[in-house]
Design a protein around this motif. Structure first.
Motif: not given
Length: 436
Positions: A30-33, A94-95, A126-127, A186-192
């Protein structure tokens, strides 16, 4: 692909301690979200004015309107999908939808591309954010909901703050585009990656909680699985507690949407630079995020109602302080007040909704609450933009402060306490379930 059956093979337990690994992982995700929203927070109004020549406040705030509408309706959809198909697939989707957003923001040839990117960002948020909320409620069980929501929102909004500060800092040194938006990549890569590889389904925890309530019974006065229409009406109008929480969530995000769009313009009008604006844009969500570590757990002991009503009043005071200020110190003081008030409200509202809704339809109720709450972004963008264009930035802030205070008064007059400290389950049920 993670499934309920694989996780349910052993004996299920609820509670933060019993599910510490998965809970901590979801906090990180959720931090990356949150970081995906934060990367926009300090610089998009400046991009609108400097790169696309937008002058009207309503036009500049159109990206918040697009974000708020798409996120709000996707929140509702996320709740329904999570109840029907599980939480994990919704989180991963969502990611996946977030992946193009930073690249569009880097290279958008026109403002309409930025608005379109914010529609996609809203769907993604939202997702992904909805499912991390629902999954933590599933894991925590009834005893520590406030603490669980405090930890969730702490991670998300501390990341918003850090990303807002970082993008402002990068923009001051390397320009408004494209450099700040590499953070989003970077956020997308890590969160996904974490969601696909390590996060596990949690719907079976909610089913276990439903079974271990007395006789598997619903909350008083309702069927175990009301229709989607009934859930919508309860959370919007007919249930005094759910609907009071819903309107307070809408007002909270109305003032957050106004702050997102107007504060950078107010600060720029006071001759502050990009780095100072970035610091102020980060201060409010930083206080909001950090204070939730205290307020979420506090609501598990002191109750929900007066934290919510008081928090709305503190928010109104913070917005008023910014409207009265003309320099960095005054803006900072108002931002701290706004952050503290929001921290009192945000995790507590989610915990209150979870208190009232039965596990069998809780994800749907959270979805309805988050639908209306995030429509507040859209209302905030419209109200703030129209009033600012007609009467000025200062008057727009006063109108938002008044609406926020009125919402807190509704909670004080209409809502009853939702926290029930006693454990209503029979002893046999309690022995099967470990609470942190």
């Amino acid at each position: 692909m993670p499934t309920a059956s694989s996780a349910a093979a052993g004996q299920l337990r609820l509670g933060l301690r019993a599910n510490l690994g998965q809970f901590s992982l979801l906090v990180l995700v959720n931090a990356f979200v949150g970081g995906m929203v934060g990367m926009e927070r300090s610089i998009l109004p400046a991009i609108a004015e400097q790169e696309f020549g937008l002058a009207a406040r309503a036009a500049i705030l159109s990206f918040i309107l697009a974000f708020g509408l798409s996120k709000a309706f996707t929140n509702y959809l996320a709740g329904r999908l999570s109840d029907r198909h599980g939480r994990w697939p919704v989180l991963v989707a969502g990611w996946a939808l977030a992946a193009p957003v930073p690249f569009v923001l880097m290279w958008a040839p026109g403002w309409e591309w930025v608005v379109a990117a914010n529609v996609l960002l809203g769907v993604s948020q939202g997702l992904a954010w909805s499912t991390t909320v629902i999954m933590k409620i599933d894991l925590a069980g009834p005893r520590n909901r406030g603490l669980a929501m405090g930890l969730n929102e702490f991670a998300g909004y501390l990341a918003v703050a850090l990303a807002a500060w970082a993008t402002g800092w990068i923009a001051a040194r390397h320009g408004l585009r494209p450099a700040p938006f590499w953070l989003g990549v970077a956020f997308v890569a890590l969160g996904f990656g974490l969601s696909v590889l390590l996060v596990r389904e949690t719907r079976h925890h909610a089913e276990h909680e439903a079974r271990t309530r007395p006789g598997g019974a619903p909350s008083p006065g309702g069927a175990a699985r009301p229709s989607e229409r009934e859930v919508f009406l309860r959370a919007t109008l007919t249930d005094r507690n759910l609907s009071s929480a819903t309107q307070a969530g809408l007002a909270n995000n109305l003032n957050d949407g106004a702050a997102w769009g107007l504060f950078p313009l107010v600060f720029a009008g006071a001759d502050l630079g990009l780095a100072e604006i970035g610091a102020l844009a980060a201060l409010y969500p930083a206080v909001w995020g950090a204070a939730q570590l205290v307020t979420g757990a506090w609501s598990d002991r002191a109750g929900r109602k007066w934290l919510i009503a008081g928090g709305m009043a503190v928010q109104a005071a913070g917005i008023a302080a910014i409207a009265l200020s003309a320099g960095f110190a005054g803006f900072a003081a108002g931002s701290v007040l706004l952050g503290l008030g929001t921290a009192m409200v945000y995790p507590t509202l989610l915990a209150a909704v979870a208190d009232v809704a039965h596990p069998a339809w809780r994800a749907s109720a959270v979805g309805v609450y988050r639908l209306w709450r995030d429509l507040g972004y859209a209302f905030g963008a419209v109200v703030a933009g129209v009033v600012a264009d007609a009467l000025g930035l200062g008057m727009a802030l006063w109108v938002v402060a008044a609406l926020t205070f009125a919402s807190g008064a509704v909670v004080a007059l209409r809502m009853s306490e939702t926290l029930h400290r006693e454990d209503p389950r029979p002893a046999a049920g309690r022995t099967r379930e470990t609470q942190a």
